[in-house]
Design a protein around this motif. Structure first.
Motif, PDB file in Angstrom:
ATOM      1  N   GLY A 141      -5.204   2.713  -5.989  1.00 26.66           N
ATOM      2  CA  GLY A 141      -4.926   3.352  -7.263  1.00 26.66           C
ATOM      3  C   GLY A 141      -3.455   3.345  -7.628  1.00 26.66           C
ATOM      4  N   SER A 142      -3.171   3.127  -8.901  1.00 24.86           N
ATOM      5  CA  SER A 142      -1.826   3.115  -9.490  1.00 24.86           C
ATOM      6  C   SER A 142      -1.052   1.857  -9.132  1.00 24.86           C
ATOM      7  N   CYS A 143      -1.622   0.958  -8.366  1.00 27.06           N
ATOM      8  CA  CYS A 143      -0.888  -0.247  -7.974  1.00 27.06           C
ATOM      9  C   CYS A 143      -1.482  -1.540  -8.523  1.00 27.06           C
ATOM     10  N   THR A 144      -2.629  -1.472  -9.158  1.00 22.25           N
ATOM     11  CA  THR A 144      -3.234  -2.637  -9.816  1.00 22.25           C
ATOM     12  C   THR A 144      -3.189  -3.875  -8.927  1.00 22.25           C
ATOM     13  N   PRO A 186       1.450 -12.146  -7.334  1.00 21.92           N
ATOM     14  CA  PRO A 186       1.272 -11.388  -6.089  1.00 21.92           C
ATOM     15  C   PRO A 186       2.031 -10.070  -6.083  1.00 21.92           C
ATOM     16  N   HIS A 187       1.484  -9.112  -5.387  1.00 25.97           N
ATOM     17  CA  HIS A 187       2.025  -7.751  -5.373  1.00 25.97           C
ATOM     18  C   HIS A 187       2.263  -7.318  -3.938  1.00 25.97           C
ATOM     19  N   GLY A 188       3.267  -6.478  -3.736  1.00 21.29           N
ATOM     20  CA  GLY A 188       3.517  -5.962  -2.395  1.00 21.29           C
ATOM     21  C   GLY A 188       3.986  -7.060  -1.470  1.00 21.29           C
ATOM     22  N   SER A 189       3.493  -7.069  -0.238  1.00 21.69           N
ATOM     23  CA  SER A 189       3.955  -8.064   0.731  1.00 21.69           C
ATOM     24  C   SER A 189       3.425  -9.453   0.410  1.00 21.69           C
ATOM     25  N   GLY A 190       2.571  -9.561  -0.625  1.00 19.92           N
ATOM     26  CA  GLY A 190       2.086 -10.876  -1.047  1.00 19.92           C
ATOM     27  C   GLY A 190       3.110 -11.653  -1.843  1.00 19.92           C
ATOM     28  N   GLY A 191       4.189 -11.019  -2.262  1.00 22.82           N
ATOM     29  CA  GLY A 191       5.187 -11.747  -3.033  1.00 22.82           C
ATOM     30  C   GLY A 191       6.171 -10.806  -3.688  1.00 22.82           C
ATOM     31  N   PRO A 192       7.239 -11.351  -4.266  1.00 22.20           N
ATOM     32  CA  PRO A 192       8.275 -10.511  -4.878  1.00 22.20           C
ATOM     33  C   PRO A 192       7.801  -9.877  -6.167  1.00 22.20           C
TER      34      PRO A 192
END
Length: 480
Positions: A70-73, A272-278
């Motif tokens: 939640g809140s991070c899409t 990508p989001h989080g540790s998946g990319g910048p």
């Protein structure tokens, strides 16, 4: 799983370098030479490949598991957009900084220019800068622009108003720019209390920072009135774009009174989001703030070529290297072009439909503090499960054993034992049904066999940790 050093076998090699008999290598300076051999593991190529492949299988990711954070899409990132970014790898806009570089980077500069225009159109803003590197960075940039606006007008402003349900970066960003924070409580209808806001608003308020829909997944019914009231004392209204995925193509924040907005390209626009990319956190503004924009900017010339605009004397200066994370910008541009206007609208409609489907299926089993139609995410409470000694964190840990990434827990802070779920538009009904059944299963276990939840996860390399100790005494090697 063994550490790679524990798999080392003396004398084993992964590569063989050819012997160069053509010339003698120039000796390195003595101070650069090792006194002892490097203590590296000795492995074959196959050993190394298998080790890191096994490690990769321990990861949670959107590519492998449902990620209802939640809140991070955390929506799926189509691989076609990665290919689009590769096309521009040889033509980074930094080329334009070299002699004759603008000729080599016309495509990159045009993409930046067009992306800014598209994001301005989507948000209802007059201009957008792509420099900020992430959402919180965009927030701080937005607050700097607000401060520059008031300084130029010689306004005596001291305060920034935030709802108590806001993301923690909102007050942090405003405080970093030098403002004092006023927090407004949430009303029974699930958003910033309008009466309390009116009582607090005064001529020393510089801005109001709002997430709309908010972190409860609810759209403020008084948002236009709030914007008008803010403008009556020359306060600006800031839009936290973390939840734009709920209204993309449906509502333009600039049309209802917002003056500044940051966007999360690494959430809403398919990168990508989080540790998946910048990350990437572009900021859009209304005309009155454009002259304060970070520099440099891309301009379109009369012959339809593109060049780098000189810094405006009112600019707040550069906030990152050149134009931020260019690869992320390319992916977002491809995402917008592929979906088009109707596709963006459908994405938001599907995200809202999915969240309401989960909410309606689970509210029989979990408390729902604000029982009304939500937008893109819904927030439950594990208060009912606490009667059996089960907390939100226990349910989150149990989901890990069931191959589902936990939703956000304990946020927003105004909900006791919060469980915040955002399915996004990219998940199928079958995936959501599986998640719903597991959540129901967890609710029933809380009553019949709560120890199973307290001990979870049991199927991971490392089980339940002392999370406080883990945060204070980080040892990343222990899980490899």
């Amino acid at each position: 799983m063994e550490l790679i050093f524990e798999q080392s076998v003396k004398g084993r090699k992964g590569v063989s370098f050819p012997v160069d008999n053509t010339s003698e290598a120039a000796p390195l300076p003595k101070e650069l030479l090792r006194e002892e051999k490097a203590e590296l593991p000795e492995l074959s190529e196959l050993d190394v490949v298998r080790h890191f492949t096994k490690l990769s299988r321990l990861n949670f990711s959107v590519d492998t598991n449902f990620y209802p954070l939640g809140s991070c899409t955390m929506k799926y990132n189509a691989k076609g957009f990665e290919e689009a970014a590769k096309l521009f790898a040889p033509f980074h806009p930094m080329l334009s900084m070299l002699p004759e570089g603008e000729k080599l980077s016309q495509g990159s500069l045009e993409l930046i220019f067009e992306t800014e225009k598209l994001l301005a159109e989507i948000t209802g803003m007059d201009a957008v800068t792509l420099q900020p590197m992430a959402g919180a960075h965009g927030e701080m940039t937005g607050c700097m622009l607000i401060a520059a606006y008031h300084k130029a007008k010689e306004n005596k402003k001291k305060y920034v108003i935030v709802p108590d349900s806001s993301h923690g970066t909102n007050p942090a960003s405003a405080a970093m720019v030098g403002y004092e924070i006023i927090t407004i409580p949430t009303a029974a209808y699930g958003d910033m209390d309008l009466d309390a806001f009116k009582a607090t608003l005064n001529n020393e308020v510089a801005a109001i920072m709002m997430t709309c829909p908010n972190t409860l997944g609810l759209f403020n019914p008084y948002v236009k009135e709030i914007c008008d009231l803010a403008h009556s004392v020359d306060a600006l209204v800031y839009y936290d774009g973390a939840n734009l995925n709920a209204i993309m193509g449906k509502v333009r924040p600039g049309d209802i009174g917002f003056d500044v907005i940051h966007l999360n390209l690494h959430k809403t626009f398919g990168t990508p989001h989080g540790s998946g990319g910048p990350g990437s956190g572009p900021v859009g503004v209304k005309e009155s703030l454009v002259k304060f924009f970070p520099s440099p900017r891309v301009k379109k010339n009369g012959d339809s070529s593109f060049s780098i605009a000189k810094e405006d004397k009112s600019s707040i200066g550069s906030v990152s290297n050149f134009f931020g994370n260019f690869g992320v910008i390319v992916k977002a541009y491809a995402y917008i072009l592929q979906l088009g206007r109707e596709g963006l609208i459908e994405a938001s409609e599907q995200a809202v439909l999915n969240a309401n489907y989960i909410m309606s299926r689970l509210k029989e089993y979990y408390d729902l503090p604000y029982n009304q139609i939500c937008m893109h995410e819904c927030v439950f409470s594990a208060s009912r499960q606490m009667e059996s000694g089960i907390h939100a964190i226990d349910i989150a840990k149990y989901l890990i054993d069931r191959k589902i990434h936990p939703p956000t827990v304990y946020f927003p802070l105004i909900v006791k034992e919060a469980i915040m779920i955002e399915p996004t538009e990219t998940e199928s009904k079958e995936t959501m049904d599986n998640f719903i059944e597991i959540m129901i299963e967890a609710a029933k276990l809380a009553e019949s066999d709560p120890d199973i939840l307290r001990q979870a996860p049991l199927k991971t390399p490392v089980s339940r940790l002392d999370e406080t100790k883990a945060a204070r005494e980080q040892n990343v090697c222990c899980v490899l």
